[in-house]
Write a protein that holds these residues in place. Structure first.
Motif, PDB file in Angstrom:
ATOM      1  N   ALA A  23      10.333   7.920  16.057  1.00 48.12           N
ATOM      2  CA  ALA A  23       8.723   7.602  15.920  1.00 48.12           C
ATOM      3  C   ALA A  23       8.129   8.481  15.298  1.00 48.12           C
ATOM      4  N   HIS A  24       7.329   8.330  14.235  1.00 47.13           N
ATOM      5  CA  HIS A  24       6.752   8.177  12.997  1.00 47.13           C
ATOM      6  C   HIS A  24       6.994   9.425  12.721  1.00 47.13           C
ATOM      7  N   ASN A  25       6.679  10.809  11.907  1.00 46.72           N
ATOM      8  CA  ASN A  25       5.526  11.875  12.020  1.00 46.72           C
ATOM      9  C   ASN A  25       4.055  11.482  12.339  1.00 46.72           C
ATOM     10  N   TYR A  26       3.404  10.921  12.258  1.00 49.20           N
ATOM     11  CA  TYR A  26       1.862  10.393  11.983  1.00 49.20           C
ATOM     12  C   TYR A  26       1.180   9.672  13.443  1.00 49.20           C
ATOM     13  N   GLN A  27       2.716  10.214  14.711  1.00 47.75           N
ATOM     14  CA  GLN A  27       2.403   9.344  15.658  1.00 47.75           C
ATOM     15  C   GLN A  27       1.425  10.348  16.704  1.00 47.75           C
ATOM     16  N   GLY A  39      10.397  11.666  12.376  1.00 47.81           N
ATOM     17  CA  GLY A  39      11.058  11.648  11.412  1.00 47.81           C
ATOM     18  C   GLY A  39       9.730  10.818   9.862  1.00 47.81           C
ATOM     19  N   ASP A  40      10.017  11.413   8.625  1.00 48.37           N
ATOM     20  CA  ASP A  40       9.552  10.507   7.585  1.00 48.37           C
ATOM     21  C   ASP A  40      10.359   9.302   7.473  1.00 48.37           C
ATOM     22  N   SER A  41      10.264   7.998   6.913  1.00 45.97           N
ATOM     23  CA  SER A  41      10.269   6.706   6.708  1.00 45.97           C
ATOM     24  C   SER A  41      11.984   6.951   5.983  1.00 45.97           C
ATOM     25  N   LEU A  42      12.505   7.730   5.458  1.00 43.88           N
ATOM     26  CA  LEU A  42      13.663   7.903   5.304  1.00 43.88           C
ATOM     27  C   LEU A  42      14.687   8.337   6.548  1.00 43.88           C
ATOM     28  N   HIS A  62       4.316  -2.121  11.599  1.00 45.24           N
ATOM     29  CA  HIS A  62       4.935  -2.924  11.129  1.00 45.24           C
ATOM     30  C   HIS A  62       6.452  -2.898  10.089  1.00 45.24           C
ATOM     31  N   PHE A  63       6.357  -2.609   9.250  1.00 42.86           N
ATOM     32  CA  PHE A  63       6.952  -2.295   8.169  1.00 42.86           C
ATOM     33  C   PHE A  63       8.497  -1.991   8.872  1.00 42.86           C
ATOM     34  N   MET A  64       7.982  -0.459   9.201  1.00 44.67           N
ATOM     35  CA  MET A  64       9.235   0.058   9.556  1.00 44.67           C
ATOM     36  C   MET A  64       9.876  -0.416  11.062  1.00 44.67           C
ATOM     37  N   ALA A  65       9.179  -0.873  12.031  1.00 41.34           N
ATOM     38  CA  ALA A  65       9.842  -1.244  13.005  1.00 41.34           C
ATOM     39  C   ALA A  65      10.641  -2.825  11.928  1.00 41.34           C
ATOM     40  N   CYS A 111      10.313  -1.198  -5.019  1.00 39.30           N
ATOM     41  CA  CYS A 111       9.428  -1.586  -3.972  1.00 39.30           C
ATOM     42  C   CYS A 111       9.297  -0.610  -2.959  1.00 39.30           C
ATOM     43  N   TYR A 112       8.082   0.526  -3.047  1.00 44.34           N
ATOM     44  CA  TYR A 112       8.725   1.296  -1.315  1.00 44.34           C
ATOM     45  C   TYR A 112       8.809   0.800  -0.375  1.00 44.34           C
ATOM     46  N   VAL A 113       9.370   1.753   0.626  1.00 48.99           N
ATOM     47  CA  VAL A 113       9.258   1.295   1.993  1.00 48.99           C
ATOM     48  C   VAL A 113       8.352   0.661   2.460  1.00 48.99           C
ATOM     49  N   THR A 128      11.589   5.366  -0.755  1.00 50.73           N
ATOM     50  CA  THR A 128      10.590   5.768  -0.153  1.00 50.73           C
ATOM     51  C   THR A 128      10.100   7.057  -0.866  1.00 50.73           C
ATOM     52  N   SER A 129       8.700   8.137   0.282  1.00 48.77           N
ATOM     53  CA  SER A 129       8.336   8.861  -0.561  1.00 48.77           C
ATOM     54  C   SER A 129       9.311  10.389  -1.131  1.00 48.77           C
ATOM     55  N   SER A 130      10.523  10.219  -0.232  1.00 50.97           N
ATOM     56  CA  SER A 130      11.580  11.746  -0.214  1.00 50.97           C
ATOM     57  C   SER A 130      12.683  11.439  -1.209  1.00 50.97           C
ATOM     58  N   THR A 174      -5.721   5.730   3.748  1.00 50.11           N
ATOM     59  CA  THR A 174      -6.361   7.281   4.559  1.00 50.11           C
ATOM     60  C   THR A 174      -5.350   7.980   3.591  1.00 50.11           C
ATOM     61  N   HIS A 175      -4.369   8.033   2.335  1.00 55.01           N
ATOM     62  CA  HIS A 175      -4.554   8.995   1.521  1.00 55.01           C
ATOM     63  C   HIS A 175      -5.642   8.732   0.189  1.00 55.01           C
ATOM     64  N   HIS A 176      -5.550   7.599  -0.131  1.00 55.29           N
ATOM     65  CA  HIS A 176      -6.526   7.441  -1.364  1.00 55.29           C
ATOM     66  C   HIS A 176      -7.722   7.885  -1.535  1.00 55.29           C
ATOM     67  N   VAL A 197       1.494  18.689  -0.074  1.00 54.09           N
ATOM     68  CA  VAL A 197       0.716  16.668  -0.298  1.00 54.09           C
ATOM     69  C   VAL A 197       1.912  16.208  -0.388  1.00 54.09           C
ATOM     70  N   HIS A 198       1.153  14.337   0.305  1.00 52.20           N
ATOM     71  CA  HIS A 198       1.666  14.029   0.022  1.00 52.20           C
ATOM     72  C   HIS A 198       1.606  12.631  -1.521  1.00 52.20           C
ATOM     73  N   PRO A 199       3.008  11.946  -1.873  1.00 49.12           N
ATOM     74  CA  PRO A 199       2.504  11.824  -3.082  1.00 49.12           C
ATOM     75  C   PRO A 199       1.500  10.301  -2.992  1.00 49.12           C
ATOM     76  N   GLY A 213       5.210  16.095  -0.970  1.00 50.33           N
ATOM     77  CA  GLY A 213       6.862  15.307  -0.480  1.00 50.33           C
ATOM     78  C   GLY A 213       6.617  14.350   0.645  1.00 50.33           C
ATOM     79  N   SER A 214       7.209  14.023   1.083  1.00 42.47           N
ATOM     80  CA  SER A 214       7.813  13.141   2.629  1.00 42.47           C
ATOM     81  C   SER A 214       6.997  13.970   3.245  1.00 42.47           C
ATOM     82  N   THR A 215       6.345  13.022   4.507  1.00 37.23           N
ATOM     83  CA  THR A 215       5.794  14.461   5.681  1.00 37.23           C
ATOM     84  C   THR A 215       6.570  14.646   6.341  1.00 37.23           C
ATOM     85  N   SER A 216       8.560  14.670   6.013  1.00 40.84           N
ATOM     86  CA  SER A 216       9.305  15.463   6.495  1.00 40.84           C
ATOM     87  C   SER A 216       9.129  16.711   5.630  1.00 40.84           C
TER      88      SER A 216
HETATM   89  P1  13P Z   1       6.665   9.020   4.926  1.00 43.77           P
HETATM   90  O1  13P Z   1       8.088   8.691   4.528  1.00 43.77           O
HETATM   91  O2  13P Z   1       6.264  10.093   4.235  1.00 43.77           O
HETATM   92  O3  13P Z   1       6.945   9.043   6.584  1.00 43.77           O
HETATM   93  O4  13P Z   1       5.505   8.360   4.673  1.00 43.77           O
HETATM   94  C1  13P Z   1       5.368   7.295   5.187  1.00 43.77           C
HETATM   95  C2  13P Z   1       3.978   6.440   5.012  1.00 43.77           C
HETATM   96  O5  13P Z   1       3.690   5.936   5.589  1.00 43.77           O
HETATM   97  C3  13P Z   1       2.673   7.381   4.948  1.00 43.77           C
HETATM   98  O6  13P Z   1       1.360   7.387   4.247  1.00 43.77           O
END
Ligand code: 13P
Ligand code: SF4
Length: 304
Positions: A23-27, A39-42, A62-65, A111-113, A128-130, A174-176, A197-199, A213-216
């Motif tokens: 599960a991603h940290n945003y669930q 965790g985060d994407s990485l 979807h891109f994560m799966a 490319c960003y993940v 990834t962001s991390s 969401t972030h922008h 903040v998230h980048p 930094g990344s979510t984690s």
């Molecule tokens: P993280 O890699 O920080 O978990 O970010 C994924 C993401 O979709 C942030 O919006």
């Protein structure tokens, strides 16, 4: 079924099918609580690469799966909600990159993940962001194209001034949308409180932050820093881990708009049904998968 019964059924099905729940940290909190790994994407990509499970239930977008499938082709990867997608990932496509490469054959594409398997397949390396800073810094070329996130790209550009980073125009909806003026407002209310903040936030917000930094990484920073309160500039799902790990600390969300609707689609019932019926299997065409895997492997090599 009550929620308790549903959770018990999910556990039974998980064992029966030798499945793992990521599960991603945003669930939503209920999903984070039943997951084997949050965790985060990485972290989730790394876990997907090394799990011995036969089936991965990916609670995210979807891109994560799809990344999990690229890394684990012999495992069944299930996305509980078929239309849980990341709008930013659709802001660049394969043809855009093919055309760019025709005109700029010597410029590597990072490319960003948060991108499709096809985009990863046309890129030289993923990040990834991390690990984005380490990945771009590790490339021998001075000029690179960064897709699709203009904000993460700008952040890297501000840190790696020796590199010429060509930016794409994608962004996270969401972030922008968080404005620099919202930072001023919340900083006035909590003047001595650090802003994390998230980048994916825009430049106006990122430049005012105390930590990016990344979510984690945000969760880690807030959990190890001695301060007792923080302003959080990323999707509100991280508040669950932050509060669980730090019951005596206070967290204020930078903006009331920090909710990713796609990340909030997955419910316990969706996870139960995905496991029970083994539905919404994510597949990637083998030729694309092999090329996308090279980008992900290069990321795991450069981004450590
Ligand atoms: P993280 O890699 O920080 O978990 O970010 C994924 C993401 O979709 C942030 O919006
Ligand atoms: Fe995509 Fe933004 Fe949602 Fe992350 S928060 S999944 S980047 S829309």
């Amino acid at each position: 079924m009550t929620q308790k019964e549903m959770i018990e059924e999910i556990q039974k099905l998980k064992e029966k099918k030798n499945a793992v729940i990521l599960a991603h940290n945003y669930q939503i909190p209920e999903i984070q609580d039943i997951a084997d790994i949050v965790g985060d994407s990485l972290k989730l990509s790394e876990e997907a690469a090394k799990t011995n499970a036969d089936c991965i239930v990916f609670c995210g977008v979807h891109f994560m799966a799809e990344s999990a499938k690229i890394l684990s082709p012999n495992k069944k990867v299930l996305l509980p909600v078929e239309d849980a997608t990341c709008p930013m990932a659709d802001m660049v496509n394969k043809d855009d990159l093919v055309n760019f490469k025709k005109e700029n054959p010597h410029i590597p594409i990072v490319c960003y993940v948060n991108s499709s398997a096809e985009v990863k397949a046309e890129s030289h390396v993923c990040c990834t962001s991390s690990n984005a800073l380490r990945v771009v810094e590790g490339l021998k070329e001075d000029t690179v194209l960064f897709v699709p996130d203009v904000n993460l790209g700008s952040y890297i550009k501000s840190k790696l001034t020796q590199k010429n980073i060509i930016l794409w125009t994608g962004y996270c909806i969401t972030h922008h949308r968080v404005k620099g003026s919202e930072v001023e407002k919340v900083k006035t209310k909590y003047p001595h409180t650090k802003l994390l903040v998230h980048p994916e936030c825009n430049e106006d917000v990122v430049k005012k932050a105390d930590f990016v930094g990344s979510t984690s990484e945000i969760i880690q920073y807030a959990s190890t820093c001695e301060d007792e309160e923080f302003i959080i500039g990323t999707e509100m799902g991280v508040l669950h881990s932050l509060q669980n790990k730090n019951p005596n600390k206070k967290f204020y969300l930078l903006s009331q708009h920090l909710t990713c609707l796609n990340m909030k689609k997955t419910t316990l019932e969706d996870v139960y049904k995905a496991l029970y019926y083994e539905k919404n299997e994510v597949k990637v065409e083998e030729e694309i998968r092999k090329k996308a895997l090279q980008s992900l492997n290069k990321m795991l090599e450069l981004g450590r």
